[in-house]
Design a protein around this motif. Structure first.
Motif, PDB file in Angstrom:
ATOM      1  N   LEU A 137      76.702  60.294 -66.345  1.00  0.00           N
ATOM      2  CA  LEU A 137      75.607  59.682 -66.590  1.00  0.00           C
ATOM      3  C   LEU A 137      74.302  60.613 -66.031  1.00  0.00           C
ATOM      4  N   ASN A 175      72.369  62.781 -68.833  1.00  0.00           N
ATOM      5  CA  ASN A 175      71.170  62.265 -69.055  1.00  0.00           C
ATOM      6  C   ASN A 175      69.867  63.328 -68.526  1.00  0.00           C
ATOM      7  N   ALA A 183      71.427  57.127 -61.789  1.00  0.00           N
ATOM      8  CA  ALA A 183      72.780  57.767 -61.325  1.00  0.00           C
ATOM      9  C   ALA A 183      73.193  58.581 -60.091  1.00  0.00           C
TER      10      ALA A 183
END
Length: 61
Positions: free
Chosen positions: A14, A18, A48
């Protein structure tokens, strides 16, 4: 679901995915939509990253 999302490999995915999308979105998508995509993905990447930092601290779950 919480145990899946708090697993280190998932948090790393993540964070990195991202972050990459947030960095590239303004160049791929034009205008306000690209900027807002970058902001949204950046917020998820930061979340995250915070999860990764909390999992490193002693005494955390």
């Amino acid at each position: 679901m919480k145990t899946l999302l708090s697993a280190k490999p998932v948090l790393w995915f993540l964070f990195l995915f991202n972050l990459a999308v947030a960095a590239l979105a303004p160049f791929v998508v034009d205008g306000t939509q690209g900027v807002m995509t970058a902001v949204g993905m950046g917020v998820v990447a930061l979340g995250a990253g915070v999860g990764l930092l909390r999992s490193r601290q002693p005494g955390s779950v």
